[in-house]
Write an enzyme that holds these catalytic residues in place. Structure first.
Site, PDB file in Angstrom:
ATOM      1  N   GLU A  36       0.842  -1.191   0.000  1.00  0.00           N
ATOM      2  CA  GLU A  36       0.000   0.000   0.000  1.00  0.00           C
ATOM      3  C   GLU A  36       0.880   1.244   0.000  1.00  0.00           C
ATOM      4  OE1 GLU A  36      -2.337   3.078   0.026  1.00  0.00           O
ATOM      5  OE2 GLU A  36      -3.060   1.058  -0.430  1.00  0.00           O
ATOM      6  N   ALA A  37       0.570   2.188  -0.905  1.00  0.00           N
ATOM      7  CA  ALA A  37       1.391   3.393  -1.050  1.00  0.00           C
ATOM      8  C   ALA A  37       1.278   4.335   0.138  1.00  0.00           C
ATOM      9  CB  ALA A  37       1.010   4.124  -2.337  1.00  0.00           C
ATOM     10  N   HIS A 470     -16.262   7.962  -9.209  1.00  0.00           N
ATOM     11  CA  HIS A 470     -16.610   6.588  -9.571  1.00  0.00           C
ATOM     12  C   HIS A 470     -15.877   6.200 -10.848  1.00  0.00           C
ATOM     13  CE1 HIS A 470     -20.706   7.468  -7.406  1.00  0.00           C
ATOM     14  NE2 HIS A 470     -19.699   7.302  -6.564  1.00  0.00           N
TER      15      HIS A 470
END
Length: 535
Positions: A36-37, A470
């Site tokens: 995860e960054a 989205h």
């Protein structure tokens, strides 16, 4: 980490990555590494639903992108925020839970994606969620993602529901059930007044397993290949280049924007684009980065009267009382998602389900670039077109992740989308001007009653519309015979070994709703596919 090897390496701990990490690591004979960054998600502003306003401006927890301007957005660049922490955007989004319609998934299957019809994905939706309402045929009761109805009640919300009925909409207590059309209070991923993210739903349990290794602050730079086989991931952590090897698969779940960019800078994409990047070609897939779609959010705002809007309750000293109520478990504005109510409407009488998603909240904000609410009472009516025809692209311009990619959704480029937006304004304005809401409306302030013609309403949409966050489609699912598809129905990247994409980027068409529920669903289904194929 440079010497470590795992069975599966997952890039990205968002809605899909957290779900996959939990499902795959449940097999105790395999090992999983989740990169995860961003940082951990354990912070009050992340867990308290109303805290999202403080997280959005936090550079350490968000990716801050923006679109390329076009004539249809009045030559504006539109800011795009994505989550960069455990849980990804599910740790900062509006917590709205809308799965989409039966026709959305049947359309996916009809495009050449066996296994993705509504009948086939419904069991995964039911396995995902825990709801105490809705028909058992359509809703889950014991899944990891708690979904609840908004508890807030006030005169303006009651009047909005009456206005919808006045305009021919039925009250629909479960718009995630048999049919979507109708009006009701928002269903949200909130439980016991706390945000339910993909991290809280899936990682809290999974991280206790010794076979799952989660690495935060790990920014993926490149997928590593041996000919056409993915063998690992190179990433940067604390300024140091590192790598991790994958014995079985690399799974990219970095989100619609970053997934496309990572594939491109790794040599998977349109050869013409990669030449300009100076990246050696690994696999010519011109669909990588194309087919970008998003919902374009338009709003109407009205000044209110004869009720206490959230504007007033969010200002001191009343905010102190709301804080106390929240701590004590009473209904409070701190537990609310941004839209308090939803309505699903049709712009045309064509026999199909709704094609417009409307939202309502008894709060208002006239400041375009500020999260601060107005001081006086107000209310906001928002909407977007469910299935936009316009599509665009994400294109890396550098192998450096410090340089933003080009992001062009091409909002309203298709004439049909512009027609639906105008129809949406008409429908929402009918609600605003209804007899039921009339006692609570002081005046329409945006766009204002002087904006009346179709041309003027469209111009207002172009000048003020923004993203609904989205984003889908940049690694579209489809048969290999479709030159713009990127993954097959099993989500494996075409003509590659040991590489899959599992996130919203694989959606070949936009769904009729918010994307978090469907992204978690498709990750559940992907994990099932991976387990079956690895036997």
């Amino acid at each position: 980490m440079s010497d470590l090897e795992f069975d599966y390496v997952i890039v990205g701990a968002g809605a899909a990555g957290c779900t996959l990490a939990n499902q795959l690591s449940a097999q105790l004979d395999v090992t999983v590494c989740l990169l995860e960054a961003g940082p951990m998600d354990k912070h009050p502003t992340v867990r308290v639903p109303a805290g999202f306003t403080r997280v959005i401006g936090n550079a350490s927890r968000t990716w801050s992108f923006e679109t390329e301007p076009t004539v249809q957005t009045a030559n504006r660049s539109i800011p795009l925020i994505q989550g960069k922490m455990l849980g990804g955007s599910t740790s900062l989004n509006g917590m709205v839970y809308v799965r989409g319609q039966r026709a959305d998934f049947d359309a996916w299957a009809a495009l050449g994606n066996p296994g993705w019809s509504y009948k086939e994905v419904l069991p995964f939706f039911r396995a995902l969620e825990s709801r105490t309402f809705g028909e058992p045929e359509y809703s889950g009761r014991s899944g990891p993602v708690n979904v609840t109805r908004v508890r807030w009640r006030d005169p303006a919300c009651s009047a909005f529901m009456e206005a919808a009925v006045e305009n021919g909409l039925p009250i629909n207590p479960d718009y995630n059930g048999r049919e979507q059309k109708g009006v009701d209070f928002t269903q949200a991923t909130i439980h016991r007044r706390r945000r339910v993210s993909a991290s809280t739903a899936f990682l809290q349990t999974a991280t206790r397993r010794r076979n799952l290794h989660v690495v935060t602050h790990a920014v993926a730079e490149r997928i590593l290949f041996s000919t056409n086989r993915a063998v690992g991931v190179r990433y940067v952590r604390d300024g140091q280049p590192m790598s991790v090897k994958a014995r079985r698969e690399v799974i990219v779940s970095a989100g619609t924007i970053n997934t496309a960019r990572l594939l491109q800078i790794s040599g998977v994409g349109d050869p013409d684009w990669l030449v300009q990047l100076g990246v050696p070609l690994v696999n010519a897939l011109p669909g990588v980065g194309r087919n970008l779609r998003d919902h374009y959010l338009c709003t109407l705002v009205a000044g209110g009267q004869r009720f206490r809007s959230i504007n007033q309750l969010a200002a001191w000293p009343r905010l102190g009382l709301q804080l106390a109520r929240y701590v004590l478990g009473a209904v409070s504005i701190l537990e609310l998602p941004p839209p308090v109510m939803h309505c699903f409407m049709k712009s045309a009488d064509d026999g199909r389900d709704a094609d417009i998603q409307g939202v309502f909240t008894p709060a208002s904000n006239h400041r375009v670039h500020s999260a601060k609410l107005d001081s006086a009472a107000g209310m906001t009516f928002g909407f977007w077109q469910h299935r936009p025809m316009s599509s665009g692209y994400v294109r890396a311009v550098s192998t450096s992740l410090c340089e933003q990619p080009l992001i062009q959704p091409n909002y309203l480029a298709d004439e049909r989308d512009r027609a639906v937006v105008v129809a949406g304004f008409r429908l929402m304005r009918n609600l605003l001007r209804s007899q039921s809401l009339k006692p609570y409306i002081r005046e329409e302030t945006l766009p204002g009653e002087h904006v009346e013609t179709d041309e003027a309403l469209l111009q207002f949409a172009q000048q003020t519309g923004r993203t609904a966050y989205h984003f889908v489609g940049t690694a579209s699912m489809g048969p290999a015979s479709n030159r713009l598809s990127v993954v097959g129905a099993d989500l494996r990247v075409h003509r590659m070994e040991s590489l899959r994409v599992v996130d919203a980027s694989i959606m070949p068409q936009m769904i009729s709703g918010n994307t978090q529920a469907t992204t978690m669903m498709l990750a559940l289904k992907a994990a099932d596919i991976i387990r079956r194929q690895s036997r």
